[in-house]
Design a protein around this motif. Structure first.
Motif: not given
Lengths: 653, 124
Positions: A462, A477-481, A484, A486, B114-117
């Motif tokens: 996050r 890597v992925i920026l996510c929460d 949720n 993705p 990727p910014n999946m926020l």
């Protein structure tokens, strides 16, 4: 004497009334010229709002003065003061009050008020306020514009005379404006060792300290190292005057004298550290005026002209919440003191000396602004600060402020402290079949991303700071929460979620997070989850147990084991928690931050304290949480290095 | 971001029925050498959505001659496995966007990440 009446009965006007009318009409024209918002409309009819055409910040009028003069005629609901503008707008609760004030103040000589508060007004040349009524609508729209003085700021004009100004400068051994050099022969009783710290050529200004050295790197003082030179005796009568006038409550014991040369840089915005100084901080401007900028944390910025020989008093909100600074500039836009009605002029900055008096604080600060207060931020981890949010929105906001933002701020330092993979987690990854698709949920700096090269590892976090570090290391890597993820359901063969779920601040969110971890697994997929344990002290005592449990291999018997995979020598830190929901401090070393590279090289000043929110788990809590998810079985449950851990199997989609 | 990762990614925009597959717009693609491991690729073949891989590789111009349909008995076709290896692991999108097929929400890919926020949590 409103405009209507005047129009109808012009004949009856006497000389004084005519003069007032001329001034009033002039005020209208001035208003037109200054009408920045195009919303100030003079009204012929009485209204709740009064335009005080010579009662603005630009004329050196303060909110306090207005309150004192106008307050006696009714309930003031709002005062609008614009930076550098000669006028201000004052609103009453009722039209009757406004009319009463108009009738008693407009063009009436201020001397009639014989009030200490307005005495200096007369001194500064304002003889009477010129008023106009204003139409209703604009005042409502500007209610929140908040462009007056910061709450708690007082500016007293002509606080010292020219002679006193001279004396003050001489008392510290500096040139006066008349060019006579008076050398350090005066009784500062300095010893050689102090002189260096007392008088130091800073990059953009000349500075002297008395009592204690004010440190510009930390905006604080070293309380244990008082200087030999205390506040010069010739300055003390000013301190006494300020106390007698009620501007300060405590006699100052620290004085910083700054000399700003023309064209030199200013001073960066700062708040004098709460724990270092008492409430009122006062500053005398000598030899020349300067415009000081005040900034509220919400972004509001107010520029205020500090005239020559004026006293600035910062207390309450202004002292604790607003930062103050001086923008490097050659000119300031100020209202010309010689013409109170209108003239905004451009003044070239010239040599200015400021005397800033402070009182050292010896007890913790308990101001009303905890987010700007170093004392209270330090106590946060023990305080009952909103660590038990009720709604999802509150929870998300707590996590944003005390988890994600913190990780972004400390990412580089945090990463520097996370080198070696923990054996149990590394073993989990190496035990997975070749070609497994594995998701590291909350991958941090990616310390587990490279443990087993035969896996297809994807990381997510996050914190953009942390995923960037992973990106630079070449990890996927992925920026996510976590709430949720993705990814498609059943996309992964395994996942690890290390030290993440304890950052979610409600039980519901923690369960949702765990469900997300499971959702992305295929059937028979496996998850390893670590969360911080509450019972760290207890484990500390239980040393025998730890020594006997040196195996780092996974057991597959499905029995709940209590297995500390530890070598017997603990390199990790055990913590003591007083409750489950709390803020845990992180001492951030500014060495890691390039932004601070040029700031002081003093070790104490290189640390910034951050707090991360944690929900530390009780022994049975993680298990109960897993049992709340119906498509998993607990393959293993154990304790490792201050964490409760589970290995879960997904049994159905 | 590699195409193998893209193959698993979806979006969870509220109200959007399906966020899969995400439309990939690549502004900058880099090619990175990765050791060829045929066993690994064979395992991946059973896990990827071939159609999505094919369409995406085609869309960004890095099809590398992989067939539109996954043929039977390709496990021993080294030439094919090498091509698949390249498309799955060596093509990386450095800058670009991922677009939710139903809501059309755009997610930025910046520096390969990727910014999946979703809007509501990304305000920080």
């Amino acid at each position: 004497m409103d405009c209507n009446v005047q129009n109808n009965e012009r004949i009856k006007l006497n000389k004084a009334q005519k003069k007032a009318l001329r001034k009033q009409q002039r005020a209208k024209r001035i208003l037109d010229r200054h009408n920045v918002l195009n919303e100030f409309k003079v009204s012929d009819q009485p209204s709740r709002h009064l335009l005080i055409s010579n009662g603005g910040l630009g004329c050196g009028i303060t909110r306090t003065i207005l309150t004192s003069v106008f307050g006696r005629y009714g309930q003031i609901t709002n005062i609008i003061m614009l930076p550098d503008k000669p006028f201000s707008v004052l609103s009453y609760q009722t039209v009757t009050d406004a009319k009463q004030a108009y009738d008693n103040i407009h063009a009436i000589e201020l001397i009639a008020f014989c009030d200490t508060d307005v005495k200096y007004l007369v001194k500064s040349g304002i003889k009477a306020f010129i008023l106009n009524y204003l139409e209703d609508y604009f005042c409502e729209t500007n209610k929140d514009s908040n462009l007056g003085y910061p709450e708690g700021l007082l500016l007293i004009q002509n606080y010292v005379s020219e002679q006193e100004e001279d004396e003050l400068l001489q008392s510290i051994g500096w040139y006066t404006n008349h060019g006579q050099a008076s050398h350090d022969t005066h009784p500062c009783q300095t010893v050689q060792s102090d002189r260096e710290s007392m008088q130091r050529r800073l990059k953009h200004r000349h500075v002297k300290h008395y009592g204690y050295e004010f440190r510009y790197d930390t905006n604080t003082v070293d309380k244990d190292k008082p200087l030999h030179a205390t506040i010069p005796s010739k300055c003390r009568y000013i301190c006494q005057r300020m106390t007698d006038d009620g501007y300060i409550q405590h006699q100052p014991d620290q004085l910083t004298v700054n000399e700003y040369m023309p064209g030199q840089a200013g001073i960066p915005p700062h708040i004098d550290t709460h724990s270092a100084f008492q409430d009122q901080i006062v500053s005398l401007s000598l030899l020349s005026q300067i415009v000081m900028d005040f900034r509220h944390p919400d972004g509001t910025r107010i520029s205020i002209n500090l005239p020559r020989r004026s006293l600035l008093v910062m207390s309450g909100e202004c002292r604790y919440l607003w930062s103050h600074g001086i923008t490097p500039r050659k000119y300031d836009v100020v209202c010309d003191d010689n013409d109170n009605n209108s003239n905004i002029t451009l003044l070239e900055r010239s040599r200015r000396v400021s005397f800033t008096f402070r009182k050292i604080r010896h007890s913790p600060c308990n101001c009303k602004y905890p987010n700007s207060c170093d004392t209270q931020l330090n106590l946060l981890s023990k305080a009952e600060v909103n660590c038990n949010p009720c709604t999802d929105k509150e929870a998300a906001s707590l996590e944003r402020e005390y988890v994600y933002n913190i990780y972004d701020n400390i990412a580089d330092h945090f990463s520097g402290t996370r080198h070696s993979p923990w054996p149990v987690i590394a073993n989990f990854l190496t035990s997975l079949p070749e070609g497994s698709m594995v998701l590291d949920i909350g991958c941090g700096n990616g310390k587990y991303m490279n443990v087993n090269k035969s896996l297809y590892m994807v990381g997510c976090d996050r914190s953009s700071g942390l995923v960037s570090i992973c990106g630079e290391r070449g990890f996927e890597v992925i920026l996510c929460d976590i709430l949720n993820l993705p990814f498609q359901s059943q996309a992964f063969d395994a996942c690890i979620c290390i030290a993440v779920i304890h950052h979610l601040s409600t039980t519901k969110r923690r369960i949702e997070a765990l469900k997300e971890c499971i959702r992305i697994l295929r059937r028979d997929g496996v998850a390893l989850v670590y969360v911080w344990a509450l019972e760290q002290d207890q484990r500390n005592i239980d040393k025998e147990k730890m020594k006997h449990n040196t195996s780092a291999n996974l057991s597959t018997d499905g029995v709940l084991t209590n297995r500390e995979a530890d070598t017997g020598v603990r390199k990790f830190k055990l913590r003591h928690f007083e409750k489950q929901d709390l803020l845990v401090p992180w001492h951030y070393n500014n060495r890691h931050n390039k932004k601070f590279e040029n700031v002081a090289n003093n070790s104490a000043s290189n640390q910034t304290l951050y707090h991360r929110y944690y929900h530390v788990f009780m022994e049975s809590e993680l298990i109960s949480m897993c049992k709340a998810i119906n498509n998993v079985t607990i393959r293993e449950s154990f304790y490792d290095r201050g964490n409760w851990c589970v290995i879960l199997n997904k049994i159905s989609d | 971001m590699r195409l193998l990762t893209h193959n698993m990614l979806t979006s969870h925009v509220k109200g959007a029925e399906s966020g899969y597959p995400l439309i990939l717009e690549a502004a900058e693609v880099i090619l990175r050498n990765v050791d060829f491991n045929p066993e690994f690729i064979k395992r991946m073949l059973s896990k990827v959505n071939w159609d999505v891989l094919y369409q995406t590789a085609k869309a960004i111009g890095h099809l590398n001659d992989i067939p539109e349909q996954l043929q039977p008995n390709v496990e021993n076709d080294e030439e094919f496995l090498r091509k698949a290896h390249h498309v799955l692991l060596e093509v990386e999108v450095k800058e670009g966007h991922l677009i939710c097929p139903t809501s059309k929400k755009k997610f930025q890919i910046s520096n390969g990440i990727p910014n999946m926020l979703l809007g509501e949590e990304s305000s920080s």
